[in-house]
Motif scaffolding. Structure first.
Motif, PDB file in Angstrom:
ATOM      1  N   LEU A   1     -23.599  51.828  21.981  1.00 54.87           N
ATOM      2  CA  LEU A   1     -22.653  50.970  20.912  1.00 54.87           C
ATOM      3  C   LEU A   1     -22.903  49.972  22.028  1.00 54.87           C
ATOM      4  O   LEU A   1     -22.315  49.713  23.105  1.00 54.87           O
ATOM      5  CB  LEU A   1     -21.834  51.229  20.815  1.00 54.87           C
ATOM      6  N   ALA A   2     -24.078  49.168  21.866  1.00 49.65           N
ATOM      7  CA  ALA A   2     -24.239  48.019  22.977  1.00 49.65           C
ATOM      8  C   ALA A   2     -23.614  46.536  22.718  1.00 49.65           C
ATOM      9  O   ALA A   2     -24.919  45.567  22.516  1.00 49.65           O
ATOM     10  CB  ALA A   2     -25.960  48.252  23.141  1.00 49.65           C
ATOM     11  N   ASP A   3     -22.779  46.020  22.229  1.00 46.09           N
ATOM     12  CA  ASP A   3     -22.468  44.872  21.896  1.00 46.09           C
ATOM     13  C   ASP A   3     -22.455  43.727  22.787  1.00 46.09           C
ATOM     14  O   ASP A   3     -22.488  44.639  23.788  1.00 46.09           O
ATOM     15  CB  ASP A   3     -21.215  44.614  20.832  1.00 46.09           C
ATOM     16  N   ASP A   4     -22.678  42.316  23.050  1.00 39.65           N
ATOM     17  CA  ASP A   4     -22.501  41.507  24.362  1.00 39.65           C
ATOM     18  C   ASP A   4     -20.912  41.887  24.797  1.00 39.65           C
ATOM     19  O   ASP A   4     -20.006  42.765  24.570  1.00 39.65           O
ATOM     20  CB  ASP A   4     -22.426  39.872  24.084  1.00 39.65           C
ATOM     21  N   MET A   5     -20.960  41.176  26.014  1.00 41.69           N
ATOM     22  CA  MET A   5     -19.294  41.719  26.844  1.00 41.69           C
ATOM     23  C   MET A   5     -18.556  41.038  26.356  1.00 41.69           C
ATOM     24  O   MET A   5     -18.449  39.940  25.780  1.00 41.69           O
ATOM     25  CB  MET A   5     -19.869  41.287  27.776  1.00 41.69           C
ATOM     26  N   GLY A   6     -17.357  41.290  25.541  1.00 38.16           N
ATOM     27  CA  GLY A   6     -16.167  40.662  25.246  1.00 38.16           C
ATOM     28  C   GLY A   6     -15.665  40.943  24.167  1.00 38.16           C
ATOM     29  O   GLY A   6     -15.155  40.152  23.233  1.00 38.16           O
ATOM     30  N   LEU A   7     -17.021  41.549  23.136  1.00 39.58           N
ATOM     31  CA  LEU A   7     -16.605  41.860  21.322  1.00 39.58           C
ATOM     32  C   LEU A   7     -16.031  42.499  21.025  1.00 39.58           C
ATOM     33  O   LEU A   7     -16.497  43.196  20.061  1.00 39.58           O
ATOM     34  CB  LEU A   7     -18.404  42.074  21.091  1.00 39.58           C
ATOM     35  N   GLY A   8     -15.351  43.440  22.107  1.00 38.37           N
ATOM     36  CA  GLY A   8     -14.838  44.348  21.059  1.00 38.37           C
ATOM     37  C   GLY A   8     -15.375  46.395  21.435  1.00 38.37           C
ATOM     38  O   GLY A   8     -14.750  46.472  20.036  1.00 38.37           O
ATOM     39  N   LYS A   9     -16.520  46.427  22.094  1.00 39.77           N
ATOM     40  CA  LYS A   9     -16.319  47.841  21.993  1.00 39.77           C
ATOM     41  C   LYS A   9     -15.485  49.096  21.948  1.00 39.77           C
ATOM     42  O   LYS A   9     -15.359  49.777  21.114  1.00 39.77           O
ATOM     43  CB  LYS A   9     -17.517  48.380  22.690  1.00 39.77           C
ATOM     44  N   THR A  10     -15.129  48.444  22.529  1.00 36.40           N
ATOM     45  CA  THR A  10     -13.225  49.677  23.248  1.00 36.40           C
ATOM     46  C   THR A  10     -12.671  49.698  21.742  1.00 36.40           C
ATOM     47  O   THR A  10     -12.192  51.591  21.294  1.00 36.40           O
ATOM     48  CB  THR A  10     -12.772  49.351  24.087  1.00 36.40           C
ATOM     49  N   VAL A  11     -11.994  48.646  21.230  1.00 36.26           N
ATOM     50  CA  VAL A  11     -11.803  48.589  19.729  1.00 36.26           C
ATOM     51  C   VAL A  11     -12.579  49.027  18.682  1.00 36.26           C
ATOM     52  O   VAL A  11     -11.694  50.561  18.035  1.00 36.26           O
ATOM     53  CB  VAL A  11     -11.660  47.335  19.318  1.00 36.26           C
ATOM     54  N   GLN A  12     -13.551  49.261  18.725  1.00 38.40           N
ATOM     55  CA  GLN A  12     -14.519  49.780  18.026  1.00 38.40           C
ATOM     56  C   GLN A  12     -14.694  51.520  17.723  1.00 38.40           C
ATOM     57  O   GLN A  12     -14.258  52.107  17.018  1.00 38.40           O
ATOM     58  CB  GLN A  12     -15.934  49.460  17.984  1.00 38.40           C
ATOM     59  N   VAL A  13     -14.846  51.643  18.729  1.00 42.98           N
ATOM     60  CA  VAL A  13     -14.637  53.361  19.907  1.00 42.98           C
ATOM     61  C   VAL A  13     -12.925  53.852  18.970  1.00 42.98           C
ATOM     62  O   VAL A  13     -12.833  55.127  18.446  1.00 42.98           O
ATOM     63  CB  VAL A  13     -14.445  53.605  20.913  1.00 42.98           C
ATOM     64  N   LEU A  14     -12.206  52.920  19.527  1.00 36.15           N
ATOM     65  CA  LEU A  14     -10.868  53.607  19.491  1.00 36.15           C
ATOM     66  C   LEU A  14     -10.901  53.566  17.877  1.00 36.15           C
ATOM     67  O   LEU A  14      -9.505  54.831  16.995  1.00 36.15           O
ATOM     68  CB  LEU A  14      -9.535  52.576  19.829  1.00 36.15           C
ATOM     69  N   ALA A  15     -10.904  52.626  17.060  1.00 36.33           N
ATOM     70  CA  ALA A  15     -10.672  53.142  15.416  1.00 36.33           C
ATOM     71  C   ALA A  15     -12.134  54.463  14.912  1.00 36.33           C
ATOM     72  O   ALA A  15     -11.164  55.209  14.334  1.00 36.33           O
ATOM     73  CB  ALA A  15     -11.634  51.577  14.589  1.00 36.33           C
ATOM     74  N   LEU A  16     -12.414  55.248  15.510  1.00 36.86           N
ATOM     75  CA  LEU A  16     -13.669  55.527  15.077  1.00 36.86           C
ATOM     76  C   LEU A  16     -12.713  56.743  15.287  1.00 36.86           C
ATOM     77  O   LEU A  16     -12.559  58.260  14.688  1.00 36.86           O
ATOM     78  CB  LEU A  16     -15.162  55.753  16.142  1.00 36.86           C
ATOM     79  N   LEU A  17     -11.601  56.232  17.024  1.00 33.60           N
ATOM     80  CA  LEU A  17     -11.183  57.721  17.562  1.00 33.60           C
ATOM     81  C   LEU A  17     -10.043  58.049  16.499  1.00 33.60           C
ATOM     82  O   LEU A  17      -9.393  59.681  16.051  1.00 33.60           O
ATOM     83  CB  LEU A  17     -11.368  57.535  18.607  1.00 33.60           C
ATOM     84  N   GLU A  18      -9.511  57.491  16.361  1.00 30.10           N
ATOM     85  CA  GLU A  18      -8.219  57.311  15.035  1.00 30.10           C
ATOM     86  C   GLU A  18      -8.970  58.529  14.136  1.00 30.10           C
ATOM     87  O   GLU A  18      -8.126  59.109  13.439  1.00 30.10           O
ATOM     88  CB  GLU A  18      -7.616  56.012  14.976  1.00 30.10           C
TER      89      GLU A  18
END
Length: 831
Positions: A690-707
């Motif tokens: 997952l290689a979005d630009d800096m500051g675009l919320g990669k962590t949030v997308q991964v947390l949605a998957l883990l939820e």
């Protein structure tokens, strides 16, 4: 202006116009001039002698051109213009009032009847060097003995018979040439050799000009003036000038209006351009005469002067060791500065110091010396004109690699962080064979591409690099040109020849197809690496392939029939991994893998896991297997593989995914696309990035998957139904869905914990970092997400390697880009 204004009416307007053009183009060379007599050489379609002489009140004129037989010619008018400009023909007592056409041979005799004349004077043969216009070659007009005849303008005269005119032409030529050969070089004249800096820098070679100076009557030397002289005069020069000028005449003439005229009078022009090795041969000879000068233009002088003037500096020859060109890289704060210097035996000279540099010579400190530029003179030109080359310090390895990639590399002086080891590796010749388009004249031929393997790095035979840079190992491999030339010669001995064709930009190595099997067997026996896109040795006749399924893998079994021998699939894959295009068969012969097999199964060498009698693939590689087997109707496979392939074929694309209801936040559109991408990877068991630009919320997308995975984990642990294939991928031996692991840099641990608490408050998070962490993994099952650092992962690798995780997420994954680091090795142990 008296002559031209007084006698202009005697010349036709067209004759005056063309004579003016000759004068303006400096095609008139006055050989002798004073108040009463002018003799000149005018260059037209041929060389013509013109004479002007004041006798009493008459101006006697003569010219050797054919037109003069009937009319006054343009050559006479051009000479009159030149005489006026020089201030000649002013008479002694009175100016002439009448123009008389006369035989030029009559006008050439001296008034005192003497034939003695050295043919030169201060203003005739030489010109001041500061004059920028090209000088015309000089020659002495021959003395003639025919009796004079005169006729007034407009008075017709009988014309000599043609045979007499021809005999007279021969007579004039012989006398002139004889006079030139017998005339000795004046002892009061010195020949000089001028090295012109500005003309050399304009390109085309080392610019040399001939110049002379004569001794005045008071014993002092006059000015140095450029000159050219007849070829016949070269033989009269003293040594070593005779040898030097003779060798100079082998150089290309710098410029001359007389280019194309071939006679004994145009053989030693004023200017030359010299190339290697002639410049290295002549410069020591010219310097040792003590009469070699370096002409430095005023524009090139660095020291201030009240009146800038061109300077001619004496040049001595430096017979020491050649100067060597060094390329220096120096660290200057945050950048690397690349500059050049000249060195030899403890001496060093800045690249800016020499007045002139050529690929073979250095002109500095009043001396000319030899230069070894290691065929990298382009660096010298660039650095002297553009100044040092600067690059960021962090780009040091890239800078060095680009320098070594150049066709020619000089001596290098590098800072400590860029030092490298030079190694010599014996190259392994490689030959790639391919079919050539047939033609009417050369049917049935194959082409060959020659390259060489240097310790794992392959370079083409026509690659101009002299060395191969290995940045990680900090070394360069020097190419063995002798070994490469021997390999190229070996191909020629076996029948390869260069062939040009309309569809190839460069000539290719070509071989008759019927010779190919013997050539391949010969080269393989000589330790060559041979690749082929066509058929060599035994052709494969039949390929059998079968796919069987396991819990989460597929096994590919296959054999290839080469006639009298067979090879199984792992042997073929092993050959591909070694870089071979053939396999050793049971009977000791070579079975070549045909072009279509190479294209289709080449990926197996890197993506499959080779076992004893089969190749194993994971379930995520079902797409690869499906593409490989699509055109193999003889392939057979079981029901499990068929279901996996059908699922892949029904896939219609990636769709946006919504976050689960328990997710505290709203995903933006591109974040929903990212979550859909992660779901696609999960569906087919793929890994991904997952290689979005800096500051675009990669962590949030991964947390949605883990939820989403937490919800699935909760359902599975509570006994809810779940697809068997998903359980099989994420269930430990106790039947419970496993937690996920996030590996992050130490600076991001708090950020992950904070983000998880904000967006996924129900996610049970374990901070597995610091000295207080438990050193076992028994408690991992009580959490949904384990957060650790790369450093902790390295230290706890033994504990982590035995845990089956649902997901492993590597944040800032460039931390493992180097496969040889401990972090990368620990990451590869994770399951």
């Amino acid at each position: 202006m008296y002559l031209t204004s007084r006698f202009a009416s005697s010349f036709k307007e067209r004759v005056r116009s063309r004579g003016q053009s000759y004068f303006a183009r400096r095609l008139v060379d006055i050989v002798r001039g004073d108040k009463q007599v002018v003799t000149a050489l005018v260059i037209g379609s041929d060389e013509y002698d013109v004479s002007l002489k004041i006798v009493g009140r008459d101006l006697l004129v003569g010219c050797t051109c054919p037109y003069y037989d009937e009319h006054l010619c343009k050559h006479v008018w051009a000479t009159m213009l030149a005489a006026e400009r020089k201030g000649y023909l002013t008479g002694t007592d009175q100016l002439p009032t009448r123009l008389v056409m006369s035989d030029p041979m009559d006008l050439d005799e001296k008034e005192d009847g003497s034939d003695e004349d050295d043919g030169y004077d201060d203003d005739s043969e030489y010109r001041d060097y500061e004059d920028e216009r090209p000088a015309t070659p000089s020659r002495l007009i021959a003395q003639r003995t025919q009796k004079p005849w005169q006729r007034r303008v407009g008075t017709p005269a009988p014309k000599p018979p043609v045979w007499q005119q021809q005999l007279e032409a021969v007579n004039r030529s012989m006398r002139a040439f004889s006079d030139e050969q017998t005339r000795p070089w004046p002892p009061t004249r010195e020949l000089f050799y001028i090295v012109d800096v500005s003309s050399t820098l304009s390109g085309g070679g080392l610019a040399i000009s001939l110049a002379c100076r004569d001794m005045k009557r008071n014993g002092e030397w006059g000015k140095i003036r450029t000159t050219g002289f007849p070829t016949s005069r070269v033989a009269q020069l003293p040594e070593p000038d005779r040898q030097i000028v003779a060798l100079l005449m082998g150089g290309r003439e710098h410029y001359s209006y007389n280019y194309g005229y071939a006679s004994q009078y145009s053989g030693a022009p004023q200017r030359y351009k010299l190339f290697e090795p002639l410049d290295q041969t002549l410069m020591p000879m010219m310097c040792k005469t003590g009469r070699c000068r370096l002409l430095v233009s005023a524009a090139a002088q660095t020291e201030p002067s009240a009146t800038p003037r061109d300077e001619m500096l004496p040049l001595d020859w430096d017979d020491g060791e050649p100067w060597e060109f060094w390329l220096e890289v120096r660290r200057d704060e945050s950048q690397l500065v690349t500059l050049g210097s000249l060195r030899r035996a403890g001496e060093r000279m800045e690249l800016s110091e020499p007045s002139l540099l050529t690929p073979a010579l250095v002109f500095a400190r009043g001396r000319a010396a030899r230069l070894n530029d290691f065929e990298a003179f382009a660096w010298i030109s660039q650095l002297r004109t553009q100044g040092p080359l600067c690059a960021p310090a962090e780009k040091g390895s890239l800078l060095l690699e680009e320098v070594l990639r150049l066709p020619k590399v000089p001596r290098l002086d590098l800072p400590e962080e860029l030092q490298y080891e030079e190694v010599a590796v014996a190259p392994q010749p490689r030959l790639k064979l391919s079919k050539l388009e047939p033609s009417r004249w050369q049917p049935g031929r194959v082409g060959g591409e020659l390259s060489f393997n240097y310790g794992g790095r392959v370079v083409a035979a026509d690659d101009k690099r002299t060395a191969i840079f290995q940045s990680e190992a900090r070394r360069i491999i020097l190419r063995d040109r002798a070994a490469e030339q021997f390999a190229a010669e070996r191909l020629r001995q076996l029948g390869f020849a260069r062939q040009s064709s309309s569809y190839e930009p460069q000539p290719v190595l070509a071989l008759a197809a019927k010779k190919m099997p013997l050539v391949v067997r010969t080269l393989v026996s000589e330790a060559w690496h041979v690749e082929a896109e066509g058929n060599i040795y035994r052709e494969p006749r039949e390929f059998r392939i079968e796919v069987t399924s396991g819990i989460d893998w597929f096994e590919l079994h296959g054999t290839v029939d080469f006639g009298e021998a067979k090879a199984n699939l792992p042997e073929l894959i092993a050959a591909l991994k070694r870089g071979d295009n053939s396999v050793v068969l049971g009977d000791g012969t070579f079975g070549l893998l045909p072009e279509e097999w190479l294209k289709k199964y080449g990926l197996l060498a890197s993506l499959g896991s080779t076992e004893t009698d089969h190749v194993r693939f994971t379930r995520s590689q079902v797409g690869l297997l499906d593409a490989l087997l699509a055109s193999q109707p003889e392939a057979s496979f079981d029901a499990a593989y068929s279901r996996a392939r059908d699922e892949l074929q029904r896939f219609e694309g990636i769709r946006e995914a919504e976050s689960p209801p328990s997710f505290s936040g709203t995903l933006r559109g591109y974040q929903r696309e990212g979550l859909g991408w992660l779901n696609f990877l999960q569906q087919f068991g793929f890994g991904g990035c997952l290689a979005d630009d800096m500051g675009l919320g990669k962590t949030v997308q991964v947390l949605a998957l883990l939820e989403s995975r937490r919800i699935e984990r909760e359902r599975a642990n509570n006994g809810a139904s779940k697809p068997r294939k998903e359980k099989a991928r994420a269930v430990e031996s106790n039947g419970r869905l496993a937690p996920s692991l996030v590996v992050v840099p130490k600076s991001l641990v708090f950020n992950w914990i904070q983000e998880a608490a904000r967006f996924t408050p129900k996610l049970r998070v374990l901070d597995h970092t610091g000295m207080g962490r438990l050193r076992t993994s028994d408690h991992f099952d009580d959490f949904d997400l384990i957060i650790t650092t790369y450093g902790t992962l390295r230290r706890d690798a033994i504990q982590f390697k035995d845990v089956q995780f649902d997901y492993v997420i590597l944040d800032e994954a460039q931390a493992i880009k180097n496969a040889n680091t401990e972090s990368a090795k620990a990451a590869r142990l994770l399951r």
